[in-house]
Design a protein around this motif. Structure first.
Motif, PDB file in Angstrom:
ATOM      1  N   LEU A 197       0.828  -1.214   0.000  1.00  0.00           N
ATOM      2  CA  LEU A 197       0.000   0.000   0.000  1.00  0.00           C
ATOM      3  C   LEU A 197       0.866   1.270   0.000  1.00  0.00           C
ATOM      4  O   LEU A 197       0.447   2.302  -0.518  1.00  0.00           O
ATOM      5  N   PHE A 198       2.081   1.167   0.555  1.00  0.00           N
ATOM      6  CA  PHE A 198       2.987   2.336   0.538  1.00  0.00           C
ATOM      7  C   PHE A 198       3.331   2.724  -0.901  1.00  0.00           C
ATOM      8  O   PHE A 198       3.502   3.900  -1.210  1.00  0.00           O
ATOM      9  N   ALA A 199       3.472   1.734  -1.777  1.00  0.00           N
ATOM     10  CA  ALA A 199       3.855   2.034  -3.167  1.00  0.00           C
ATOM     11  C   ALA A 199       2.647   2.436  -4.005  1.00  0.00           C
ATOM     12  O   ALA A 199       2.763   3.258  -4.910  1.00  0.00           O
ATOM     13  N   VAL A 202      10.599  10.631 -12.715  1.00  0.00           N
ATOM     14  CA  VAL A 202      11.393   9.442 -13.032  1.00  0.00           C
ATOM     15  C   VAL A 202      12.354   9.091 -11.902  1.00  0.00           C
ATOM     16  O   VAL A 202      12.521   7.921 -11.555  1.00  0.00           O
ATOM     17  N   LYS A 203      12.967  10.108 -11.293  1.00  0.00           N
ATOM     18  CA  LYS A 203      13.995   9.838 -10.272  1.00  0.00           C
ATOM     19  C   LYS A 203      13.426   9.229  -8.998  1.00  0.00           C
ATOM     20  O   LYS A 203      14.162   8.753  -8.142  1.00  0.00           O
ATOM     21  N   GLU A 204      12.093   9.222  -8.869  1.00  0.00           N
ATOM     22  CA  GLU A 204      11.468   8.660  -7.658  1.00  0.00           C
ATOM     23  C   GLU A 204      11.196   7.162  -7.769  1.00  0.00           C
ATOM     24  O   GLU A 204      10.809   6.530  -6.791  1.00  0.00           O
ATOM     25  N   ILE A 205      11.375   6.593  -8.985  1.00  0.00           N
ATOM     26  CA  ILE A 205      10.976   5.188  -9.193  1.00  0.00           C
ATOM     27  C   ILE A 205      11.829   4.241  -8.359  1.00  0.00           C
ATOM     28  O   ILE A 205      11.315   3.430  -7.582  1.00  0.00           O
ATOM     29  N   GLU A 206      13.161   4.344  -8.527  1.00  0.00           N
ATOM     30  CA  GLU A 206      14.047   3.396  -7.839  1.00  0.00           C
ATOM     31  C   GLU A 206      13.953   3.516  -6.319  1.00  0.00           C
ATOM     32  O   GLU A 206      13.843   2.500  -5.634  1.00  0.00           O
ATOM     33  N   PRO A 207      13.959   4.773  -5.765  1.00  0.00           N
ATOM     34  CA  PRO A 207      13.788   4.874  -4.300  1.00  0.00           C
ATOM     35  C   PRO A 207      12.485   4.240  -3.814  1.00  0.00           C
ATOM     36  O   PRO A 207      12.455   3.633  -2.749  1.00  0.00           O
TER      37      PRO A 207
END
Length: 786
Positions: free
Chosen positions: A364-366, A375-380
């Protein structure tokens, strides 16, 4: 969630009168909690699937349904960066057409593979029955229990029959896990592409939800089938828990043997197509990845689903089944089994049940609590999934340990009973859980293009493919160091506290967040397919950039998933090895005796022999693929200009035929080695083979996976051109880029065929040895008896 807490409180309020040092939770509570948690997992995955299905892939509904305009679930209007071609019916129709082609290709390949594997499954089931039945000459008389000669246990023939049944159940569940995963992935890929038109955030959520469907279905199904099997077998075995859980080990063997064929067959398929498509398309013809003019492009996208999704699903299911079986076998001959404490006995299953609830909150967090806007938020966001699930699971394990275990108990430790406290078992699980996280982050450091190791590999492409290969190999070898220390420390701590049972639950700790791990893992191939569909449907450059960003993050998380799988395989196979040594009644394994040492050195060679077979299989299949792609470019008029369609079907057939034919020899090597060694050389030599293959297999698997992952991301680093350094190496088609593509094609079979299959090799040989241990102990070592 409220439902699960209600169940827990019901369980506590209806507990039996407490024995001295007994657990808080009653047996009735355990019988309710485990299936309820499994059903919660299944329901949650169906809810996620329903949300994904609201994105329409048909020309009548070019836009997603009106409900997708509301506030939550990542559907906020301000997320829409650029509503590109939302009403372009042509694009939607093309996406639907490509999706159907990929889905049909994947389904037909898996059906063909399962027909061959089905024949093997039946043949091996007969073999299990004959070998185990012959231990006492197919006698139906009750036997004295091997750990308490005064008690009578069920005959060896019962073990033979029930081991065969559990083997078939494990095999079917494993096949089902892989097939369902593939179906979900091929259902979600075009939907991810279409959502990418509205922004990277929406595309991320569709891909991640689809991964979660697979993760939760697999975790819940694995738990539920194992729990039902134990309860059905208990009707016959009654108080003979030692015999019951010995028969259950067939479940792990079935799961892993199917995973081996899925991983090897799928890996050969996907990499033959990938290498063929890249070498001719990118290097020779200078056309983009996934260009519809490339004849191997459909086969390449089908491969992502049959190798990275179906193979991986079966693999992680196998690990889960085996670690549960190893823990249950050791527990059955410890105080839990002797006092018939069902709740404590089910401790491994209760950890998995808690894992499903923890992963549900983590998901649920994701998907609901936070939104991806750039885009830069995907990996974190993906990394946070690992951290949140590990932290929550630590608390979850504490709750399970405190409520389900007596404060003090004894664990079987090579012939003696070792006194263990419940807090020590809690630490064993946590050591495995946190070691998994460390292995995940080390893998990420060595395979993500955000860090210097991969950037150094990319930089080495300046001077051509040779230096790229040298740097990549060095990176792979170096990346082994910290994971091996993490595995070594967790083995030492867990064995010191709770002997082999400690190691088995440490492996379960590493796999307890399997639903989240699989969601992250499956997200990668779904994003990869989404990018391919965008390119083939002729969508704009902006959309391809978004899907590439999703894919690059998915590549790293896939490497993290492989790290988890290899780390857990090392712990699982050691736990199975311990159970095998106990079952075969070997007092010590002495490396200095010739019998053991020859086994050790041969066992250490097996991963290399196996890798040679799989690598060569990919090479020979890729060779045929390259020749076919070249032939089509040279002989089909108007293909390069885009006026005529390539013959995709021939390339799909080349991959299918090659993988079906080539998966049999590596599979036979792994399945027959324990049988031949145990029968002709005996249990001491077999224990050497198992130890040798474990020690060398883990190293080779980690370095192969990370080398391949680093080469792939070095290529993507140059292609993306996101930094000043990357732009000096690019653009696509430059000499450094061509060198990077060659590195990537060398790494493909390492990271997607040999590397991931090796962890199945070490687990499968160990669980097979455990299942056949009674036969080897009675009739084994024929050569030394002459």
């Amino acid at each position: 969630m409220a439902m699960s807490y209600a169940v827990l409180s019901f369980a506590f309020n209806h507990r039996v009168p407490a024995r001295m040092g007994s657990a808080l939770m009653s047996d009735l509570g355990t019988e309710i909690v485990i299936p309820v948690c499994a059903f919660i997992g299944i329901v949650f995955s169906l809810v996620q699937w329903f949300i994904v299905s609201r994105v329409k892939v048909s020309t009548e509904h070019a836009e997603s349904s009106p409900s997708s305009k509301n506030g939550k679930n990542g559907y906020n209007d301000y997320l829409i960066e650029e509503e590109e071609g939302i009403n372009d019916h042509n694009v939607v129709a093309k996406c639907a057409e490509i999706q159907n082609a990929i889905s049909e290709g994947a389904t037909s390949f898996l059906f063909t593979e399962y027909q061959y594997v089905g024949i093997f499954m039946v043949a091996f089931a007969i073999l299990i029955f004959l070998f185990l039945g012959s231990v006492e000459g197919f006698s139906t008389k009750s036997q004295p229990c091997s750990y308490d000669k005064e008690k009578l246990c069920k005959p060896a023939l019962s073990t033979a029959i029930f081991s065969t049944i559990s083997f078939l159940l494990g095999a079917v569940t494993s096949v089902l896990s892989g097939f369902l995963g593939m179906k979900i992935a091929t259902y979600a890929n075009a939907r991810t592409t279409l959502e990418a038109r509205k922004g990277v955030g929406k595309a991320f959520i569709v891909a991640f939800r689809s991964g979660a469907v697979m993760g939760f279905l697999l975790a819940a199904n694995g738990l539920l089938v194992l729990y039902i099997t134990i309860n059905l077998f208990k009707l016959y075995y009654g108080d003979d828990w030692e015999g019951l859980f010995e028969a259950i080990t067939g479940y792990g063997l079935g799961g892993s043997s199917m995973a081996l064929f899925g991983r090897v067959g799928g890996g050969i398929y996907t990499k033959a197509a990938d290498v063929g498509a890249d070498l001719v398309g990118k290097v020779e013809r200078n056309i983009p990845e996934d260009d519809p003019r490339n004849p191997a492009v459909i086969a390449d996208n089908v491969g992502d689903n049959v190798g990275d999704i179906a193979g991986m699903g079966s693999d992680l299911f196998g690990s889960y089944a085996e670690s549960s079986c190893a823990a249950l076998v050791v527990a059955s001959i410890s105080s839990f089994g002797m006092t018939h404490d069902f709740t404590a006995m089910c401790y491994p299953l209760l950890i998995s049940s808690m894992g499903i609830l923890v992963c549900l909150i983590t998901t649920l967090f994701a998907t609901d609590f936070f939104e991806i806007k750039a885009v830069k938020e995907i990996e974190p966001a993906l990394k946070k999934q690992l951290i949140i699930s590990t932290v929550l699971m630590t608390a979850g394990v504490a709750v399970v340990t405190w409520t389900c275990l007596p404060s003090s108990f004894t664990i079987f430790n090579f012939g003696v009973q070792k006194v263990v406290k419940n807090w020590q078992l809690f630490l064993c699980v946590c050591v495995g859980l946190w070691a998994g996280l460390i292995i995940g982050f080390v893998t990420e450091y060595y395979t993500s293009n955000a860090y210097s190791p991969v950037q150094d590999v990319a930089d080495s492409c300046r001077t051509g493919a040779a230096t790229n290969v040298i740097f990549g190999l060095a990176l792979g070898y170096q990346s082994v160091i910290i994971p091996i220390f993490a595995i070594a420390i967790s083995i030492f701590v867990s064995f010191t506290f709770a002997a082999m049972y400690g190691i088995a639950v440490a492996a379960l700790g590493m796999l307890s967040t399997i639903a989240t791990g699989l969601a992250i893992d499956a997200y990668g191939p779904i994003s990869d397919n989404a990018g391919g569909i965008a390119e083939m449907a002729g969508m704009s450059h902006r959309i391809r950039e978004r899907t590439d960003a999703l894919d690059a993050a998915g590549n790293t998380t896939a490497a993290i998933g492989k790290g988890f799988a290899i780390g857990s395989a090392a712990l699982v196979s050691l736990a199975l090895f311990g159970a095998f040594v106990s079952r075969a009644e070997i007092s010590t394994v002495d490396v200095l005796t010739p019998k053991v040492f020859i086994g050790l050195i041969v066992g250490a060679m097996l991963p290399y022999w196996f890798s040679a077979m799989t690598m060569k299989s990919v090479g020979s299949a890729a060779l045929k693929m390259v020749e076919e792609v070249r032939r089509q470019f040279n002989t089909i008029p108007g293909l390069m200009e885009g006026h005529t369609k390539p013959d995709y079907a021939t390339c799909v057939k080349i991959s299918t035929d090659a993988s079906i034919k080539e998966m049999i020899p590596p599979g036979a090597l792994v399945m027959l080695t324990p049988l031949i060694v145990g029968t002709f050389f005996g249990v001491e030599t077999l224990s050497g083979v198992l130890a040798g293959s474990l020690v060398s297999g883990v190293q080779v698997a980690i370095s192969a996976s990370n080398t391949g992952g680093a080469w792939d991301n070095a290529k993507k680093y140059i292609e993306a051109g996101a930094s000043e350094h990357a732009r000096t190496l690019g653009p696509k088609g430059s000499e450094p880029h061509k060198a990077a593509v060659i590195g990537d094609t060398i790494g493909d079979p390492l990271k997607d065929t040999s590397g991931p299959s090796l962890n199945i090799l070490i687990k499968l040989m160990a669980v097979e040895s455990l299942v056949f241990a009674p036969f080897f102990a009675t009739h084994g070592g024929l050569l030394f008896k002459i």
